[in-house]
Design a protein around this motif. Sequence first.
Motif, PDB file in Angstrom:
ATOM      1  N   GLN A  85      33.040  40.780  49.609  1.00  0.00           N
ATOM      2  CA  GLN A  85      32.024  39.776  49.298  1.00  0.00           C
ATOM      3  C   GLN A  85      30.633  40.240  49.738  1.00  0.00           C
ATOM      4  OE1 GLN A  85      32.360  37.079  47.500  1.00  0.00           O
ATOM      5  NE2 GLN A  85      30.226  36.518  47.722  1.00  0.00           N
ATOM      6  N   ILE A  86      30.547  40.873  50.899  1.00  0.00           N
ATOM      7  CA  ILE A  86      29.262  41.403  51.373  1.00  0.00           C
ATOM      8  C   ILE A  86      28.759  42.453  50.396  1.00  0.00           C
ATOM      9  CG2 ILE A  86      28.160  42.800  53.172  1.00  0.00           C
ATOM     10  CD1 ILE A  86      29.963  41.318  55.191  1.00  0.00           C
ATOM     11  N   SER A  87      29.642  43.369  49.981  1.00  0.00           N
ATOM     12  CA  SER A  87      29.260  44.417  49.037  1.00  0.00           C
ATOM     13  C   SER A  87      28.787  43.821  47.719  1.00  0.00           C
ATOM     14  CB  SER A  87      30.433  45.364  48.773  1.00  0.00           C
ATOM     15  OG  SER A  87      30.817  46.013  49.953  1.00  0.00           O
ATOM     16  N   GLN A  88      29.581  42.911  47.162  1.00  0.00           N
ATOM     17  CA  GLN A  88      29.249  42.337  45.860  1.00  0.00           C
ATOM     18  C   GLN A  88      27.992  41.484  45.925  1.00  0.00           C
ATOM     19  OE1 GLN A  88      30.930  43.376  43.111  1.00  0.00           O
ATOM     20  NE2 GLN A  88      29.168  42.459  42.123  1.00  0.00           N
ATOM     21  N   SER A  89      27.813  40.772  47.038  1.00  0.00           N
ATOM     22  CA  SER A  89      26.634  39.932  47.196  1.00  0.00           C
ATOM     23  C   SER A  89      25.356  40.765  47.130  1.00  0.00           C
ATOM     24  CB  SER A  89      26.718  39.185  48.531  1.00  0.00           C
ATOM     25  OG  SER A  89      25.525  38.522  48.803  1.00  0.00           O
ATOM     26  N   LEU A  90      25.360  41.909  47.772  1.00  0.00           N
ATOM     27  CA  LEU A  90      24.182  42.771  47.755  1.00  0.00           C
ATOM     28  C   LEU A  90      24.000  43.416  46.381  1.00  0.00           C
ATOM     29  CD1 LEU A  90      21.807  43.787  49.371  1.00  0.00           C
ATOM     30  CD2 LEU A  90      23.230  45.605  50.269  1.00  0.00           C
ATOM     31  N   LEU A  91      25.082  43.866  45.759  1.00  0.00           N
ATOM     32  CA  LEU A  91      24.985  44.475  44.432  1.00  0.00           C
ATOM     33  C   LEU A  91      24.473  43.479  43.391  1.00  0.00           C
ATOM     34  CD1 LEU A  91      28.219  46.656  44.337  1.00  0.00           C
ATOM     35  CD2 LEU A  91      25.878  47.492  44.227  1.00  0.00           C
ATOM     36  N   ASP A  92      24.900  42.213  43.492  1.00  0.00           N
ATOM     37  CA  ASP A  92      24.483  41.183  42.536  1.00  0.00           C
ATOM     38  C   ASP A  92      22.984  40.927  42.577  1.00  0.00           C
ATOM     39  OD1 ASP A  92      27.042  40.871  41.622  1.00  0.00           O
ATOM     40  OD2 ASP A  92      27.439  39.017  42.724  1.00  0.00           O
ATOM     41  N   PRO A  95      19.329  45.396  44.070  1.00  0.00           N
ATOM     42  CA  PRO A  95      18.264  45.943  44.926  1.00  0.00           C
ATOM     43  C   PRO A  95      17.687  47.249  44.391  1.00  0.00           C
ATOM     44  CG  PRO A  95      20.408  46.187  45.967  1.00  0.00           C
ATOM     45  CD  PRO A  95      20.634  45.445  44.695  1.00  0.00           C
ATOM     46  N   THR A  96      16.394  47.392  44.601  1.00  0.00           N
ATOM     47  CA  THR A  96      15.708  48.652  44.312  1.00  0.00           C
ATOM     48  C   THR A  96      14.942  49.055  45.572  1.00  0.00           C
ATOM     49  OG1 THR A  96      13.771  47.536  43.404  1.00  0.00           O
ATOM     50  CG2 THR A  96      15.446  48.252  41.832  1.00  0.00           C
ATOM     51  N   LEU A  97      14.927  50.330  45.810  1.00  0.00           N
ATOM     52  CA  LEU A  97      14.222  50.891  46.951  1.00  0.00           C
ATOM     53  C   LEU A  97      13.193  51.867  46.413  1.00  0.00           C
ATOM     54  CD1 LEU A  97      13.874  51.387  50.014  1.00  0.00           C
ATOM     55  CD2 LEU A  97      15.711  53.095  49.844  1.00  0.00           C
ATOM     56  N   ASN A  98      11.923  51.555  46.632  1.00  0.00           N
ATOM     57  CA  ASN A  98      10.831  52.431  46.211  1.00  0.00           C
ATOM     58  C   ASN A  98      10.318  53.181  47.427  1.00  0.00           C
ATOM     59  OD1 ASN A  98      10.474  51.680  43.355  1.00  0.00           O
ATOM     60  ND2 ASN A  98      10.027  49.680  44.216  1.00  0.00           N
ATOM     61  N   LEU A  99      10.503  54.491  47.423  1.00  0.00           N
ATOM     62  CA  LEU A  99       9.981  55.350  48.481  1.00  0.00           C
ATOM     63  C   LEU A  99       8.774  56.081  47.910  1.00  0.00           C
ATOM     64  CD1 LEU A  99      13.355  56.827  49.784  1.00  0.00           C
ATOM     65  CD2 LEU A  99      12.007  54.993  50.810  1.00  0.00           C
ATOM     66  N   HIS A 100       7.623  55.889  48.523  1.00  0.00           N
ATOM     67  CA  HIS A 100       6.383  56.477  48.026  1.00  0.00           C
ATOM     68  C   HIS A 100       6.025  57.728  48.836  1.00  0.00           C
ATOM     69  CE1 HIS A 100       5.887  52.857  45.635  1.00  0.00           C
ATOM     70  NE2 HIS A 100       6.146  52.158  46.726  1.00  0.00           N
ATOM     71  N   PHE A 107      11.396  47.397  49.387  1.00  0.00           N
ATOM     72  CA  PHE A 107      12.791  47.115  49.052  1.00  0.00           C
ATOM     73  C   PHE A 107      12.791  45.750  48.389  1.00  0.00           C
ATOM     74  CE2 PHE A 107      16.927  45.254  50.065  1.00  0.00           C
ATOM     75  CZ  PHE A 107      17.784  46.250  49.640  1.00  0.00           C
ATOM     76  N   GLN A 108      13.236  45.711  47.134  1.00  0.00           N
ATOM     77  CA  GLN A 108      13.205  44.459  46.390  1.00  0.00           C
ATOM     78  C   GLN A 108      14.599  44.101  45.918  1.00  0.00           C
ATOM     79  OE1 GLN A 108      10.220  44.638  43.310  1.00  0.00           O
ATOM     80  NE2 GLN A 108       8.801  45.723  44.624  1.00  0.00           N
ATOM     81  N   GLN A 109      14.874  42.792  45.904  1.00  0.00           N
ATOM     82  CA  GLN A 109      16.127  42.294  45.366  1.00  0.00           C
ATOM     83  C   GLN A 109      15.900  40.892  44.815  1.00  0.00           C
ATOM     84  OE1 GLN A 109      19.102  42.245  48.459  1.00  0.00           O
ATOM     85  NE2 GLN A 109      17.584  41.906  50.027  1.00  0.00           N
ATOM     86  N   ILE A 110      16.705  40.531  43.842  1.00  0.00           N
ATOM     87  CA  ILE A 110      16.574  39.232  43.197  1.00  0.00           C
ATOM     88  C   ILE A 110      16.709  38.123  44.236  1.00  0.00           C
ATOM     89  CG2 ILE A 110      17.681  37.643  41.545  1.00  0.00           C
ATOM     90  CD1 ILE A 110      18.477  40.114  39.922  1.00  0.00           C
TER      91      ILE A 110
END
Length: 186
Positions: A85-92, A95-100, A107-110
Amino acid sequence: MPNFLNLTLRCILLAGWLLLVGCQQDDAAELTLEQQLAGQWQLDDLKATIELDDTDYKIFLAQLADSFGLAPAEIAFGLILLEGQISQSLLDREPTLNLHLNNSFDFQQIGSNPLLGSWQLSEDEQQLTLISEAGEEMAFTITSVDESEMALLMQQASSALIQLPQFPQQLNIQLEMSWVIDGAEE
């Protein structure tokens, strides 16, 4: 005289070939790890593992359940579902990680505000550390990276990252993350 012209022509051809080979090597120069990491990464796969005081909590709680006469298998199965559930919750939350390249990240997520801060590599380039604007450090072991994929291991999951309530210090949520590049930074 023909030998001189022949020798001169050979020298010019050799110099041109060496110049061409030298330029090709410059074009194919290897990227530094910082350059490889810079870009927008999309979370592709995630596996969560929960430990309690460095012991797999399923074993600990199953033994505890057994001592009370409860079915350890049912307890362990329920806890495996919790990890899933923890894994699926984060995948749902996609998330995107922008490294500049300037060592900032977002770090963005819905459903949540972006997490902003800076990032750095350890001297041996085996650790990636994200430091949020609030000062929270999130350390990842880099298990593999190339121009299109990276795999990170987070030994102690951050509540800021997985958006769970603050969990007890004895509870260790370990995350194995596979990321794919969604866009390289120029």
